[in-house]
Design a protein around this motif. Structure first.
Motif, PDB file in Angstrom:
ATOM      1  N   GLY A  50     -48.881 -14.813 -24.183  1.00  0.00           N
ATOM      2  CA  GLY A  50     -49.825 -15.779 -23.607  1.00  0.00           C
ATOM      3  C   GLY A  50     -49.007 -16.716 -22.689  1.00  0.00           C
ATOM      4  O   GLY A  50     -49.385 -17.695 -22.329  1.00  0.00           O
ATOM      5  N   LYS A  51     -47.536 -16.733 -22.950  1.00  0.00           N
ATOM      6  CA  LYS A  51     -46.546 -17.483 -22.410  1.00  0.00           C
ATOM      7  C   LYS A  51     -46.672 -17.272 -20.748  1.00  0.00           C
ATOM      8  O   LYS A  51     -46.539 -16.380 -20.446  1.00  0.00           O
ATOM      9  N   ASN A  52     -46.794 -18.499 -20.164  1.00  0.00           N
ATOM     10  CA  ASN A  52     -47.068 -18.514 -18.756  1.00  0.00           C
ATOM     11  C   ASN A  52     -45.593 -18.817 -17.906  1.00  0.00           C
ATOM     12  O   ASN A  52     -45.589 -18.848 -16.893  1.00  0.00           O
ATOM     13  N   SER A  53     -44.735 -19.791 -18.730  1.00  0.00           N
ATOM     14  CA  SER A  53     -43.698 -20.600 -18.144  1.00  0.00           C
ATOM     15  C   SER A  53     -42.698 -19.528 -17.978  1.00  0.00           C
ATOM     16  O   SER A  53     -42.376 -18.541 -18.656  1.00  0.00           O
ATOM     17  N   VAL A  54     -41.583 -20.000 -17.043  1.00  0.00           N
ATOM     18  CA  VAL A  54     -40.442 -19.094 -17.117  1.00  0.00           C
ATOM     19  C   VAL A  54     -39.332 -20.227 -17.170  1.00  0.00           C
ATOM     20  O   VAL A  54     -39.249 -21.269 -16.939  1.00  0.00           O
ATOM     21  N   PRO A  55     -37.878 -19.504 -17.561  1.00  0.00           N
ATOM     22  CA  PRO A  55     -37.876 -18.192 -17.655  1.00  0.00           C
ATOM     23  C   PRO A  55     -38.308 -17.548 -19.311  1.00  0.00           C
ATOM     24  O   PRO A  55     -38.552 -18.358 -20.075  1.00  0.00           O
ATOM     25  N   GLN A  56     -38.514 -16.194 -19.112  1.00  0.00           N
ATOM     26  CA  GLN A  56     -39.147 -15.734 -20.658  1.00  0.00           C
ATOM     27  C   GLN A  56     -37.860 -14.685 -20.683  1.00  0.00           C
ATOM     28  O   GLN A  56     -37.771 -13.700 -19.903  1.00  0.00           O
ATOM     29  N   ILE A  57     -37.173 -14.621 -21.826  1.00  0.00           N
ATOM     30  CA  ILE A  57     -35.964 -13.844 -22.031  1.00  0.00           C
ATOM     31  C   ILE A  57     -36.197 -12.708 -23.294  1.00  0.00           C
ATOM     32  O   ILE A  57     -36.671 -13.286 -24.254  1.00  0.00           O
ATOM     33  N   PHE A  58     -35.841 -11.840 -22.902  1.00  0.00           N
ATOM     34  CA  PHE A  58     -35.884 -10.566 -24.039  1.00  0.00           C
ATOM     35  C   PHE A  58     -34.617  -9.988 -24.348  1.00  0.00           C
ATOM     36  O   PHE A  58     -33.897  -9.871 -23.007  1.00  0.00           O
ATOM     37  N   ILE A  59     -34.245  -9.737 -25.471  1.00  0.00           N
ATOM     38  CA  ILE A  59     -33.016  -9.083 -25.630  1.00  0.00           C
ATOM     39  C   ILE A  59     -33.395  -7.800 -26.399  1.00  0.00           C
ATOM     40  O   ILE A  59     -33.911  -8.216 -27.431  1.00  0.00           O
ATOM     41  N   ASP A  60     -32.949  -6.661 -25.932  1.00  0.00           N
ATOM     42  CA  ASP A  60     -33.273  -5.360 -26.600  1.00  0.00           C
ATOM     43  C   ASP A  60     -34.924  -5.347 -26.916  1.00  0.00           C
ATOM     44  O   ASP A  60     -35.350  -5.041 -28.064  1.00  0.00           O
ATOM     45  N   GLY A  61     -35.562  -5.976 -26.069  1.00  0.00           N
ATOM     46  CA  GLY A  61     -37.067  -5.782 -26.340  1.00  0.00           C
ATOM     47  C   GLY A  61     -37.776  -7.012 -27.049  1.00  0.00           C
ATOM     48  O   GLY A  61     -39.054  -7.072 -27.052  1.00  0.00           O
ATOM     49  N   LYS A  62     -36.850  -7.986 -27.684  1.00  0.00           N
ATOM     50  CA  LYS A  62     -37.367  -8.687 -28.530  1.00  0.00           C
ATOM     51  C   LYS A  62     -37.382 -10.221 -27.691  1.00  0.00           C
ATOM     52  O   LYS A  62     -36.502 -10.716 -26.920  1.00  0.00           O
ATOM     53  N   LEU A  63     -38.553 -11.030 -27.801  1.00  0.00           N
ATOM     54  CA  LEU A  63     -38.778 -12.308 -27.067  1.00  0.00           C
ATOM     55  C   LEU A  63     -37.926 -13.187 -27.634  1.00  0.00           C
ATOM     56  O   LEU A  63     -37.710 -13.523 -29.020  1.00  0.00           O
ATOM     57  N   ILE A  64     -36.972 -13.849 -27.057  1.00  0.00           N
ATOM     58  CA  ILE A  64     -36.204 -14.901 -27.267  1.00  0.00           C
ATOM     59  C   ILE A  64     -36.757 -16.214 -26.820  1.00  0.00           C
ATOM     60  O   ILE A  64     -36.470 -17.165 -27.712  1.00  0.00           O
ATOM     61  N   GLY A  65     -37.495 -16.227 -25.968  1.00  0.00           N
ATOM     62  CA  GLY A  65     -38.134 -17.461 -25.402  1.00  0.00           C
ATOM     63  C   GLY A  65     -37.565 -17.871 -24.156  1.00  0.00           C
ATOM     64  O   GLY A  65     -37.175 -17.104 -23.337  1.00  0.00           O
ATOM     65  N   GLY A  66     -37.608 -19.209 -23.773  1.00  0.00           N
ATOM     66  CA  GLY A  66     -37.095 -19.827 -22.506  1.00  0.00           C
ATOM     67  C   GLY A  66     -35.633 -20.362 -22.631  1.00  0.00           C
ATOM     68  O   GLY A  66     -35.008 -20.139 -23.691  1.00  0.00           O
TER      69      GLY A  66
END
Length: 85
Positions: A50-66
């Motif tokens: 549900g997060k709408n802000s950017v950036p949204q960062i994924f490393i190897d498919g795992k959500l790191i966040g902004g």
């Protein structure tokens, strides 16, 4: 080398800050521009819970966040091991 994906807005200063950090680490990433392709923002929201802000960062498919999240992870020494995986 880890696979990095970053949902971005090209005019977002937080996105630029996250990119500078990753550049300083000598890694590459895939950018997903949610402005150029608005339907991708819906995919981002689904992947992030549900997060709408950017950036949204994924490393190897795992959500790191902004940007703040990836910088905090780096400050704790947790980013380099993820990038080396």
């Amino acid at each position: 080398m880890a696979q990095i994906e970053m949902y971005i807005d090209p005019f977002c200063p937080y996105c630029a800050r996250a990119k500078r950090l990753l550049t300083s680490k000598g890694v590459t990433w895939t950018e997903i521009d949610v402005v150029a392709e608005p339907k991708l923002r819906a995919a981002m929201r689904e992947r992030t819970g549900g997060k709408n802000s950017v950036p949204q960062i994924f490393i190897d498919g795992k959500l790191i966040g902004g940007s703040d999240d990836i910088h905090a992870l780096d400050a704790k020494g947790g980013l380099d091991p993820l990038l080396a995986a």
